[in-house]
Design a protein around this motif. Sequence first.
Motif, PDB file in Angstrom:
ATOM      1  N   LYS A 155      92.202  10.186   2.414  1.00  0.00           N
ATOM      2  CA  LYS A 155      91.081  10.066   3.347  1.00  0.00           C
ATOM      3  C   LYS A 155      89.753  10.268   2.626  1.00  0.00           C
TER       4      LYS A 155
ATOM      5  N   ASP B  60      83.793   5.780   0.143  1.00  0.00           N
ATOM      6  CA  ASP B  60      83.440   4.366   0.299  1.00  0.00           C
ATOM      7  C   ASP B  60      82.451   4.174   1.448  1.00  0.00           C
ATOM      8  N   LYS B  61      82.679   4.859   2.552  1.00  0.00           N
ATOM      9  CA  LYS B  61      81.791   4.758   3.711  1.00  0.00           C
ATOM     10  C   LYS B  61      80.403   5.280   3.355  1.00  0.00           C
TER      11      LYS B  61
ATOM     12  N   ALA C 148      88.231   6.993   1.461  1.00  0.00           N
ATOM     13  CA  ALA C 148      87.601   6.259   2.556  1.00  0.00           C
ATOM     14  C   ALA C 148      86.242   6.858   2.896  1.00  0.00           C
ATOM     15  N   MET C 149      86.142   8.184   2.860  1.00  0.00           N
ATOM     16  CA  MET C 149      84.871   8.849   3.145  1.00  0.00           C
ATOM     17  C   MET C 149      83.823   8.495   2.081  1.00  0.00           C
TER      18      MET C 149
ATOM     19  N   ARG D 134      78.572   2.762   1.232  1.00  0.00           N
ATOM     20  CA  ARG D 134      78.105   1.605   2.007  1.00  0.00           C
ATOM     21  C   ARG D 134      76.849   1.951   2.795  1.00  0.00           C
ATOM     22  N   ASN D 135      76.793   3.164   3.339  1.00  0.00           N
ATOM     23  CA  ASN D 135      75.677   3.579   4.185  1.00  0.00           C
ATOM     24  C   ASN D 135      74.468   4.060   3.394  1.00  0.00           C
TER      25      ASN D 135
END
Length: 92
Positions: free
Chosen positions: A59, A65-66, A62-63, A69-70
């Motif tokens: 997880k 990567d997010k 994913a955190m 992106r932001n």
Amino acid sequence: MPVYEYRCADCGAVTSTLASVNAIPRQIGCACGGTAARIVSKPSVHLSKGSKVARLDPKYDAMVDKAMRNTPAANPDRLINRRGDIAKGRRD
């Protein structure tokens, strides 16, 4: 050389000392005047960065990567992308 721990029979203080792997377990003196016997302690292992990353929770990827992106400033490739093609020479 491994680190061995000893616990005092009188005051319960734990002391650490270096000793050879081949050394016979012995009793050492404590600061309080009592004798300390060797105890079993947990081992210490130094992990490489690769093995630390492999042990992370999926997880977490994913955190990250997010977040990248932001937040454009968090992208580690931003400097490489801004540099341009190095085969064409330096832009001044």
